[in-house]
Design a protein around this motif. Structure first.
Motif, PDB file in Angstrom:
ATOM      1  N   PRO A 171       0.769  -1.248   0.000  1.00 49.70           N
ATOM      2  CA  PRO A 171       0.000   0.000   0.000  1.00 49.70           C
ATOM      3  C   PRO A 171       0.802   1.301   0.000  1.00 49.70           C
ATOM      4  O   PRO A 171       0.223   2.359  -0.198  1.00 49.70           O
ATOM      5  N   THR A 172       2.120   1.280   0.222  1.00 41.84           N
ATOM      6  CA  THR A 172       2.858   2.548   0.362  1.00 41.84           C
ATOM      7  C   THR A 172       3.814   2.813  -0.798  1.00 41.84           C
ATOM      8  O   THR A 172       4.024   3.972  -1.189  1.00 41.84           O
ATOM      9  N   HIS A 173       4.415   1.774  -1.342  1.00 42.27           N
ATOM     10  CA  HIS A 173       5.459   1.988  -2.349  1.00 42.27           C
ATOM     11  C   HIS A 173       4.905   2.271  -3.745  1.00 42.27           C
ATOM     12  O   HIS A 173       5.486   3.046  -4.504  1.00 42.27           O
ATOM     13  N   PHE A 174       3.815   1.621  -4.134  1.00 35.38           N
ATOM     14  CA  PHE A 174       3.273   1.755  -5.487  1.00 35.38           C
ATOM     15  C   PHE A 174       1.819   2.176  -5.439  1.00 35.38           C
ATOM     16  O   PHE A 174       1.079   1.812  -4.513  1.00 35.38           O
ATOM     17  N   TYR A 197       2.318  -1.887 -12.078  1.00 37.14           N
ATOM     18  CA  TYR A 197       3.350  -0.855 -12.163  1.00 37.14           C
ATOM     19  C   TYR A 197       4.502  -1.284 -13.068  1.00 37.14           C
ATOM     20  O   TYR A 197       5.017  -0.486 -13.856  1.00 37.14           O
ATOM     21  N   ARG A 198       4.904  -2.536 -12.987  1.00 31.17           N
ATOM     22  CA  ARG A 198       6.077  -2.998 -13.721  1.00 31.17           C
ATOM     23  C   ARG A 198       5.789  -3.337 -15.181  1.00 31.17           C
ATOM     24  O   ARG A 198       6.675  -3.243 -16.029  1.00 31.17           O
ATOM     25  N   ASN A 199       4.566  -3.689 -15.517  1.00 33.47           N
ATOM     26  CA  ASN A 199       4.298  -4.270 -16.829  1.00 33.47           C
ATOM     27  C   ASN A 199       3.352  -3.471 -17.716  1.00 33.47           C
ATOM     28  O   ASN A 199       3.199  -3.818 -18.893  1.00 33.47           O
ATOM     29  N   VAL A 200       2.718  -2.425 -17.205  1.00 31.36           N
ATOM     30  CA  VAL A 200       1.742  -1.683 -18.013  1.00 31.36           C
ATOM     31  C   VAL A 200       2.139  -0.204 -18.041  1.00 31.36           C
ATOM     32  O   VAL A 200       2.338   0.417 -16.980  1.00 31.36           O
ATOM     33  N   ASP A 201       2.255   0.340 -19.250  1.00 30.14           N
ATOM     34  CA  ASP A 201       2.565   1.762 -19.407  1.00 30.14           C
ATOM     35  C   ASP A 201       1.315   2.596 -19.208  1.00 30.14           C
ATOM     36  O   ASP A 201       0.181   2.113 -19.342  1.00 30.14           O
ATOM     37  N   ALA A 255      -2.646   6.405 -14.543  1.00 34.37           N
ATOM     38  CA  ALA A 255      -1.581   7.011 -13.739  1.00 34.37           C
ATOM     39  C   ALA A 255      -0.915   5.927 -12.914  1.00 34.37           C
ATOM     40  O   ALA A 255      -1.559   4.939 -12.539  1.00 34.37           O
ATOM     41  N   LYS A 256       0.366   6.126 -12.657  1.00 31.04           N
ATOM     42  CA  LYS A 256       1.076   5.210 -11.772  1.00 31.04           C
ATOM     43  C   LYS A 256       2.293   5.925 -11.211  1.00 31.04           C
ATOM     44  O   LYS A 256       2.818   6.865 -11.812  1.00 31.04           O
ATOM     45  N   GLY A 257       2.763   5.493 -10.060  1.00 31.99           N
ATOM     46  CA  GLY A 257       3.921   6.113  -9.442  1.00 31.99           C
ATOM     47  C   GLY A 257       4.432   5.279  -8.297  1.00 31.99           C
ATOM     48  O   GLY A 257       3.754   4.357  -7.809  1.00 31.99           O
ATOM     49  N   ALA A 258       5.659   5.629  -7.885  1.00 32.26           N
ATOM     50  CA  ALA A 258       6.279   4.927  -6.765  1.00 32.26           C
ATOM     51  C   ALA A 258       6.698   5.937  -5.711  1.00 32.26           C
ATOM     52  O   ALA A 258       7.010   7.092  -6.032  1.00 32.26           O
ATOM     53  N   ASP A 259       6.668   5.492  -4.452  1.00 32.18           N
ATOM     54  CA  ASP A 259       7.123   6.293  -3.314  1.00 32.18           C
ATOM     55  C   ASP A 259       6.411   7.646  -3.247  1.00 32.18           C
ATOM     56  O   ASP A 259       5.205   7.677  -3.052  1.00 32.18           O
ATOM     57  N   VAL A 260       7.133   8.763  -3.456  1.00 37.06           N
ATOM     58  CA  VAL A 260       6.535  10.098  -3.291  1.00 37.06           C
ATOM     59  C   VAL A 260       5.392  10.304  -4.270  1.00 37.06           C
ATOM     60  O   VAL A 260       4.330  10.832  -3.907  1.00 37.06           O
ATOM     61  N   LEU A 261       5.594   9.893  -5.511  1.00 34.52           N
ATOM     62  CA  LEU A 261       4.537  10.064  -6.500  1.00 34.52           C
ATOM     63  C   LEU A 261       3.331   9.190  -6.158  1.00 34.52           C
ATOM     64  O   LEU A 261       2.184   9.591  -6.373  1.00 34.52           O
ATOM     65  N   ALA A 262       3.580   7.996  -5.628  1.00 40.36           N
ATOM     66  CA  ALA A 262       2.479   7.128  -5.205  1.00 40.36           C
ATOM     67  C   ALA A 262       1.675   7.787  -4.085  1.00 40.36           C
ATOM     68  O   ALA A 262       0.435   7.731  -4.074  1.00 40.36           O
ATOM     69  N   ALA A 263       2.390   8.402  -3.151  1.00 38.64           N
ATOM     70  CA  ALA A 263       1.697   9.107  -2.053  1.00 38.64           C
ATOM     71  C   ALA A 263       0.855  10.249  -2.602  1.00 38.64           C
ATOM     72  O   ALA A 263      -0.263  10.494  -2.130  1.00 38.64           O
ATOM     73  N   ARG A 264       1.371  10.961  -3.614  1.00 37.55           N
ATOM     74  CA  ARG A 264       0.615  12.072  -4.206  1.00 37.55           C
ATOM     75  C   ARG A 264      -0.627  11.555  -4.923  1.00 37.55           C
ATOM     76  O   ARG A 264      -1.701  12.174  -4.840  1.00 37.55           O
TER      77      ARG A 264
END
Length: 374
Positions: free
Chosen positions: A269-272, A322-326, A290-299
């Protein structure tokens, strides 16, 4: 080291060559052009000398066959003179045409067509007497003077050998009838020019590689010039980095604008965090908006909460998406079942909230999803 960097050791770039052409600076060989012109003129005289002689003899005979009244008529004499000149010019058109064609097309062999208006503009620096004296007594001019004397001697030797071999024919011209003598003389001139063109061709064989070498040497660049040109054409790393940064920021802003339109946010729940949207009337399958990791995921999660977009915790599915879909792409068929379970849960949850019913149980997502490469 600084001195070595300024040495012009690098081959000219295409941009440098193009700039030189724009200024009218292209490789040219005067000896090649001269050889081509003399060869064309000699060949034309040798092949068409007999016909030219007959035509010119007839023109001369007609122009001198005048009555007493015509001789003393100024206006008639001028008319005959003009007609004679036009007729003679028409007879010599083939020779003049071949010679002009050789003069126009021979330079194309090493330089090609090049029309540059900048080369026609006046260069007032060349009016400086001091620089003029410097050019006059420069080593390059001395070399050119030596070359000119060498070429003169080389061509002269060929000419003398031809005259010596044809001396009998030249002396016999006086004993031939006028019509035949004119044709024979023109033919001899053609053969003389062909002999001289052979000498000029040998000179051109040496001059063409030399001119290409000199042209390339004149346009050589230092390493600093190559680096500077690369910066000008490609942009400095700092500017390119700033452009990429601005582009990324703009892409992030566009992506964040799509988060409120999403149907669900799948988190790690926090990283992605991955935002999904599905419209069965316009889409074949759900897409990632939309997708993001860490700070962007929190946003993404923050924007989702502000716009009441459901957030569903499914670490394996979040990592796989997150890893396989653009962004903007449809989910792969291997994730259809898991995403369908999440969307069904979200739709039922919205219905339960509207009707006041008990919320549905969250689906169990296959934990092996993020280990599969899609």
């Amino acid at each position: 080291m600084a001195g070595n960097d300024e040495e012009k050791t690098e081959q000219p770039t295409q941009k440098r060559l193009d700039q030189a052409r724009e200024k009218g600076d292209v490789p040219r060989s005067r000896d090649l052009t001269t050889a081509a012109v003399v060869l064309a003129a000699g060949a034309a005289l040798y092949m068409m000398g007999g016909k030219m002689a007959g035509d010119l003899h007839g023109i001369m005979q007609a122009s001198l066959s005048l009555t007493r009244e015509q001789t003393f008529n100024e206006q008639h004499a001028l008319t005959i003179f003009a007609n004679t000149m036009l007729s003679a010019l028409w007879v010599t058109v083939p020779v003049l045409g071949l010679t002009m064609a050789a003069a126009l097309f021979a330079p194309l062999a090493i330089g090609g067509w090049n029309l540059s208006l900048s080369s026609l503009s006046p260069d007032f620096k060349r009016l400086n007497p001091m620089s003029g004296f410097a050019r006059m007594f420069s080593m390059n001019n001395v070399v050119e003077l030596v070359k000119a004397f060498a070429k003169f001697a080389f061509v002269g030797i060929f000419g003398l050998l031809f005259l010596r071999s044809k001396m009998g024919e030249l002396l016999a011209l006086g004993d031939e009838p006028l019509n035949l003598a004119i044709g024979h003389a023109i033919s001899l001139c053609g053969r003389a020019l062909l002999t001289i063109s052979a000498a000029l061709a040998l000179i051109a064989v040496v001059d063409v590689p030399w001119q290409l070498f000199q042209y390339n040497k004149r346009l050589l660049m230092s390493r600093e010039e190559v680096r500077q040109e690369y910066k000008e054409s490609e942009g400095s790393p700092e500017i390119k980095g700033r452009i990429r940064q601005v582009q990324q920021e703009m892409a992030k802003r566009r992506m964040m604008q799509e988060v409120p339109k999403a149907d669900v946010i799948v988190t790690n729940p926090t990283h992605f965090a991955v935002a999904l949207r599905y419209d069965e009337r316009r889409m074949r399958a759900p897409i990632v908006v939309a997708k993001g990791a860490d700070v962007l995921a929190a946003r993404i999660r923050e924007v989702a909460r502000e716009n009441l977009v459901p957030i569903f915790e499914a670490p394996p599915l979040a990592r796989a998406l997150y890893r396989n879909v653009d962004i903007g792409a449809e989910i792969p068929n291997t994730l259809y079942v898991a995403v369908a379970q999440v969307l069904t849960y979200v739709y039922h949850l919205r219905t339960a909230r509207r009707t006041g019913d008990a919320p549905p149980q969250p689906p169990a997502i296959d934990p092996s999803l993020d280990e599969t490469k899609h």
